[in-house]
Write a protein that holds these residues in place. Structure first.
Motif, PDB file in Angstrom:
ATOM      1  N   TRP A  54       1.065  -1.426  -0.054  1.00  0.00           N
ATOM      2  CA  TRP A  54       0.141  -0.163   0.042  1.00  0.00           C
ATOM      3  C   TRP A  54       0.888   1.284   0.102  1.00  0.00           C
ATOM      4  N   VAL A  55       1.886   1.384   0.788  1.00  0.00           N
ATOM      5  CA  VAL A  55       2.842   2.356   1.168  1.00  0.00           C
ATOM      6  C   VAL A  55       3.425   2.617  -0.531  1.00  0.00           C
ATOM      7  N   GLU A  56       4.014   1.403  -1.010  1.00  0.00           N
ATOM      8  CA  GLU A  56       4.370   1.707  -2.627  1.00  0.00           C
ATOM      9  C   GLU A  56       3.385   2.607  -3.425  1.00  0.00           C
ATOM     10  N   THR A  57       2.069   2.325  -3.257  1.00  0.00           N
ATOM     11  CA  THR A  57       1.338   3.291  -4.085  1.00  0.00           C
ATOM     12  C   THR A  57       1.316   4.456  -3.762  1.00  0.00           C
ATOM     13  N   LEU A  58       1.636   5.051  -2.539  1.00  0.00           N
ATOM     14  CA  LEU A  58       1.879   6.275  -2.236  1.00  0.00           C
ATOM     15  C   LEU A  58       2.944   6.679  -2.853  1.00  0.00           C
ATOM     16  N   LYS A  59       4.076   6.228  -2.706  1.00  0.00           N
ATOM     17  CA  LYS A  59       5.366   6.480  -3.249  1.00  0.00           C
ATOM     18  C   LYS A  59       5.385   6.742  -4.857  1.00  0.00           C
ATOM     19  N   ALA A  60       4.501   5.650  -5.398  1.00  0.00           N
ATOM     20  CA  ALA A  60       4.410   6.050  -6.887  1.00  0.00           C
ATOM     21  C   ALA A  60       3.973   7.195  -7.489  1.00  0.00           C
ATOM     22  N   GLN A  61       3.170   7.894  -6.529  1.00  0.00           N
ATOM     23  CA  GLN A  61       2.579   9.290  -6.989  1.00  0.00           C
ATOM     24  C   GLN A  61       3.754  10.295  -7.300  1.00  0.00           C
ATOM     25  N   TRP A  62       4.862  10.041  -6.365  1.00  0.00           N
ATOM     26  CA  TRP A  62       6.057  10.944  -6.509  1.00  0.00           C
ATOM     27  C   TRP A  62       7.202  10.541  -7.440  1.00  0.00           C
ATOM     28  N   LYS A  63       7.167   9.565  -7.973  1.00  0.00           N
ATOM     29  CA  LYS A  63       7.923   8.998  -8.929  1.00  0.00           C
ATOM     30  C   LYS A  63       8.372  10.319 -10.080  1.00  0.00           C
ATOM     31  N   LEU A  64       9.418  10.514 -10.392  1.00  0.00           N
ATOM     32  CA  LEU A  64       9.754  11.748 -11.166  1.00  0.00           C
ATOM     33  C   LEU A  64       9.528  11.242 -12.619  1.00  0.00           C
ATOM     34  N   THR A  65       9.294  12.180 -13.458  1.00  0.00           N
ATOM     35  CA  THR A  65       9.112  11.799 -14.975  1.00  0.00           C
ATOM     36  C   THR A  65      10.313  12.840 -15.312  1.00  0.00           C
ATOM     37  N   GLU A  66      10.417  12.489 -16.743  1.00  0.00           N
ATOM     38  CA  GLU A  66      11.624  13.371 -17.348  1.00  0.00           C
ATOM     39  C   GLU A  66      11.111  14.742 -17.669  1.00  0.00           C
ATOM     40  N   LEU A  67      11.860  15.746 -17.134  1.00  0.00           N
ATOM     41  CA  LEU A  67      11.502  17.092 -17.372  1.00  0.00           C
ATOM     42  C   LEU A  67      11.877  17.798 -18.897  1.00  0.00           C
ATOM     43  N   HIS A  68      11.256  18.773 -19.326  1.00  0.00           N
ATOM     44  CA  HIS A  68      11.944  19.219 -20.340  1.00  0.00           C
ATOM     45  C   HIS A  68      12.993  20.213 -20.288  1.00  0.00           C
ATOM     46  N   GLU A  69      13.779  20.589 -21.353  1.00  0.00           N
ATOM     47  CA  GLU A  69      14.900  21.340 -21.031  1.00  0.00           C
ATOM     48  C   GLU A  69      14.381  22.661 -19.910  1.00  0.00           C
TER      49      GLU A  69
END
Length: 154
Positions: A54-69
């Motif tokens: 369940w905690v991994e579900t919370l953490k997944a919300q904050w995983k970073l995505t690639e940012l543009h320049e």
């Protein structure tokens, strides 16, 4: 998030994002309602796998995505925020277990949410005093001011 899942959408309606995350918290906690049975309240260590999933579900919300320049100047800040979320989630599990040992178990989803918010607050309060967070926040604010100056001058 944007339609391109690898790009972060800084134009998002943040209230809406917060409400979705809050709903996700409650929905995922409710789907794991076995965590609030009398047995789980007394011996949460027996339900540790379910708690961690369940905690991994919370953490997944904050995983970073690639940012543009243009967003690279904000990357450090979002990494700090993501790290704080991970730390708060781990602290929540630790305190959840501790409360059970002290015969004060988390009784329902609402109490768990309050525990989560308290852990977030504790982690954020500490992080605000670190050089890495202050540097990242400074860069974030400078980038935001630069962005708004460029937008307003058009």
């Amino acid at each position: 998030m944007t339609k391109d899942k690898n790009k972060f959408d800084f134009d998002a309606n943040w209230y809406e994002v917060w409400m979705k995350q809050t709903k996700a918290f409650f929905d995922s906690a409710e789907s794991n309602s076995g965590l609030f049975t009398p047995e789980a309240k007394l011996k949460p260590e027996d339900y540790l796998d379910q708690m961690n999933a369940w905690v991994e579900t919370l953490k997944a919300q904050w995983k970073l995505t690639e940012l543009h320049e243009q967003q690279k100047a904000q990357e450090k800040y979002w990494k700090e925020m993501s790290s704080m979320c991970m730390e708060a989630a781990d602290l929540m599990v630790k305190q959840w277990m501790q409360r059970a040992k002290e015969h004060n178990p988390v009784k329902n989803v609402r109490e768990l949410y309050e525990l989560w918010l308290n852990c977030c607050n504790e982690v954020y309060a500490k992080a605000m005093h670190t050089k890495s967070y202050q540097d990242a926040y400074g860069e974030f604010m400078n980038a935001a001011i630069h962005h708004w100056k460029s937008v307003l001058h058009k």
